[in-house]
Design a protein around this motif. Structure first.
Motif, PDB file in Angstrom:
ATOM      1  N   GLU A 119       0.807  -1.218   0.000  1.00 54.59           N
ATOM      2  CA  GLU A 119       0.000   0.000   0.000  1.00 54.59           C
ATOM      3  C   GLU A 119       0.845   1.275   0.000  1.00 54.59           C
ATOM      4  O   GLU A 119       0.325   2.362  -0.265  1.00 54.59           O
ATOM      5  CB  GLU A 119      -0.909   0.017   1.237  1.00 54.59           C
ATOM      6  N   ILE A 120       2.122   1.148   0.289  1.00 54.40           N
ATOM      7  CA  ILE A 120       2.948   2.339   0.484  1.00 54.40           C
ATOM      8  C   ILE A 120       3.021   3.198  -0.771  1.00 54.40           C
ATOM      9  O   ILE A 120       2.901   4.429  -0.714  1.00 54.40           O
ATOM     10  CB  ILE A 120       4.357   1.929   0.960  1.00 54.40           C
ATOM     11  N   HIS A 121       3.216   2.571  -1.935  1.00 54.37           N
ATOM     12  CA  HIS A 121       3.351   3.330  -3.178  1.00 54.37           C
ATOM     13  C   HIS A 121       2.100   4.164  -3.450  1.00 54.37           C
ATOM     14  O   HIS A 121       2.195   5.331  -3.862  1.00 54.37           O
ATOM     15  CB  HIS A 121       3.620   2.383  -4.349  1.00 54.37           C
ATOM     16  N   THR A 122       0.929   3.577  -3.188  1.00 56.91           N
ATOM     17  CA  THR A 122      -0.323   4.295  -3.423  1.00 56.91           C
ATOM     18  C   THR A 122      -0.413   5.539  -2.557  1.00 56.91           C
ATOM     19  O   THR A 122      -0.810   6.624  -3.026  1.00 56.91           O
ATOM     20  CB  THR A 122      -1.532   3.377  -3.144  1.00 56.91           C
ATOM     21  N   HIS A 123      -0.010   5.414  -1.295  1.00 51.94           N
ATOM     22  CA  HIS A 123      -0.072   6.571  -0.394  1.00 51.94           C
ATOM     23  C   HIS A 123       0.913   7.655  -0.831  1.00 51.94           C
ATOM     24  O   HIS A 123       0.603   8.854  -0.757  1.00 51.94           O
ATOM     25  CB  HIS A 123       0.210   6.131   1.039  1.00 51.94           C
ATOM     26  N   LEU A 124       2.076   7.245  -1.302  1.00 50.41           N
ATOM     27  CA  LEU A 124       3.040   8.234  -1.804  1.00 50.41           C
ATOM     28  C   LEU A 124       2.492   8.937  -3.049  1.00 50.41           C
ATOM     29  O   LEU A 124       2.607  10.163  -3.182  1.00 50.41           O
ATOM     30  CB  LEU A 124       4.365   7.551  -2.126  1.00 50.41           C
ATOM     31  N   GLN A 125       1.917   8.155  -3.947  1.00 43.84           N
ATOM     32  CA  GLN A 125       1.360   8.728  -5.170  1.00 43.84           C
ATOM     33  C   GLN A 125       0.238   9.707  -4.864  1.00 43.84           C
ATOM     34  O   GLN A 125       0.067  10.724  -5.562  1.00 43.84           O
ATOM     35  CB  GLN A 125       0.836   7.611  -6.081  1.00 43.84           C
ATOM     36  N   ASN A 126      -0.527   9.427  -3.812  1.00 39.93           N
ATOM     37  CA  ASN A 126      -1.650  10.297  -3.437  1.00 39.93           C
ATOM     38  C   ASN A 126      -1.236  11.396  -2.460  1.00 39.93           C
ATOM     39  O   ASN A 126      -2.088  12.125  -1.943  1.00 39.93           O
ATOM     40  CB  ASN A 126      -2.769   9.458  -2.810  1.00 39.93           C
ATOM     41  N   ARG A 127       0.076  11.470  -2.199  1.00 46.12           N
ATOM     42  CA  ARG A 127       0.645  12.503  -1.314  1.00 46.12           C
ATOM     43  C   ARG A 127       0.031  12.446   0.082  1.00 46.12           C
ATOM     44  O   ARG A 127      -0.199  13.462   0.731  1.00 46.12           O
ATOM     45  CB  ARG A 127       0.446  13.901  -1.940  1.00 46.12           C
ATOM     46  N   GLN A 128      -0.202  11.209   0.547  1.00 41.85           N
ATOM     47  CA  GLN A 128      -0.748  10.984   1.885  1.00 41.85           C
ATOM     48  C   GLN A 128       0.394  10.623   2.834  1.00 41.85           C
ATOM     49  O   GLN A 128       1.059   9.599   2.663  1.00 41.85           O
ATOM     50  CB  GLN A 128      -1.780   9.865   1.863  1.00 41.85           C
TER      51      GLN A 128
END
Length: 315
Positions: A119-128
């Motif tokens: 899930e980490i990449h998704t959170h980085l991509q969404n600037r979370q």
């Protein structure tokens, strides 16, 4: 002397070229795949992941040694080899550095699952920032199924995380538990208890008649919901469909797999759409491990040429 390396030349970190340069007077041949058609004319076989059946051994007319690059001999019919006077040898995990390398990968998989690495990449991509929420290893229980070289290497490293450790080996042993700092060590009959107490279950078992599909639909039911499973041993220890079901229904919080029900696995297998972190059977593919394996294999080839006793014979 002719040696057959049953794999592509570039497999296993380029060990084929290292072996060939160590013994320039020996003819080395790479099969190009994990399948052997004939052993005719070869004095030594390095099987890697290729099965060595009694039928295949009938084609051998000069084979003296089956030398595995690593510990795994599940695919070798040792009884058939013995009946033909062919020596079978391997490189135990605890003499090559392999166990240490596999244990390191096991901890990587445990931490990746605990920290929701998918899930980490998704959170980085969404600037979370500050997500995803992870779990610490500290204070959790690790159930180690298999306490050979890899299991012992895991114990040594997991102590640093202040985890509670419990284990399964072929024979229950209070002495082993006391010596290595585990709460308890049982045998396979105690597997349900281990599964019910563990936050992480780590397998480092061979695939044998006793362990094949050890983790199946009936056994998964003993796990607590959300348990993480890591397999560092052999893929056949887990029943594939049971694993998929356990991932889908939440019995497992996720799985870390370095070995599979078939190798290589199908990348489109629906299991990989679940919370699975997969590595392509690379637990022992490190500089340290391959150097230790290489040194043992070239020594056995030298000994065979000189007519000296071989190392780590299994028959």
């Amino acid at each position: 002397m002719k040696i057959l390396f049953a794999a592509p030349e570039n497999a296993w970190g380029g060990i084929f070229d290292k072996l060939r340069h160590a013994h320039p007077d020996v003819e080395f041949n790479a099969s190009g795949s994990y399948k052997i058609d004939s052993l005719k004319g070869f004095d030594v076989l390095i099987p890697t992941m290729s099965p060595v059946s009694e039928t295949l051994l009938r084609s051998a007319d000069s084979l003296q040694l089956i030398q595995q690059i690593g510990a795994g001999l599940e695919g070798v019919d040792i009884e058939a080899a013995t009946s033909r006077g062919i020596t079978v040898a391997n490189v135990p995990t605890d003499v090559s550095g392999n166990a240490d390398s596999v244990a390191e990968l096991g901890i990587y998989l445990m931490m990746a699952l605990a920290r929701q690495s998918r899930e980490i990449h998704t959170h980085l991509q969404n600037r979370q920032i500050g997500a995803p929420m992870g779990k610490a290893l500290q204070g959790k229980t690790a159930g180690l199924v298999g306490l050979g070289g890899i299991g012992k290497a895991l114990i040594q490293r997991l102590r640093a995380f202040n985890m509670r450790l419990i284990g399964i080996k072929s024979v229950a042993s209070e002495e082993f538990a006391e010596q290595f700092g585990l709460d308890w060590v049982g045998n396979l009959a105690n597997l349900p208890q281990l599964l019910s107490e563990s936050d992480f279950v780590v397998l480092s078992l061979p695939d044998s008649d006793e362990t094949h599909h050890l983790l199946n639909h009936n056994v998964f039911q003993y796990m607590r919901p959300g348990t993480f499973l890591v397999n560092l041993g052999r893929g056949g220890v887990i029943e594939r469909q049971a694993l998929l079901t356990a991932l889908e229904d939440g019995t497992l919080g996720g799985a870390g797999l370095d070995v599979f029900w078939q190798e290589p696995p199908d990348p489109q297998d629906p299991i990989f759409s679940q919370n699975v972190i997969a590595t392509p059977h690379i637990g022992g593919v490190t500089d340290v491990s391959l150097e230790g394996i290489y040194q043992n294999v070239i020594e056995n080839i030298r000994r065979l040429k000189q007519g000296e006793p071989l190392l780590h014979c299994r028959n």
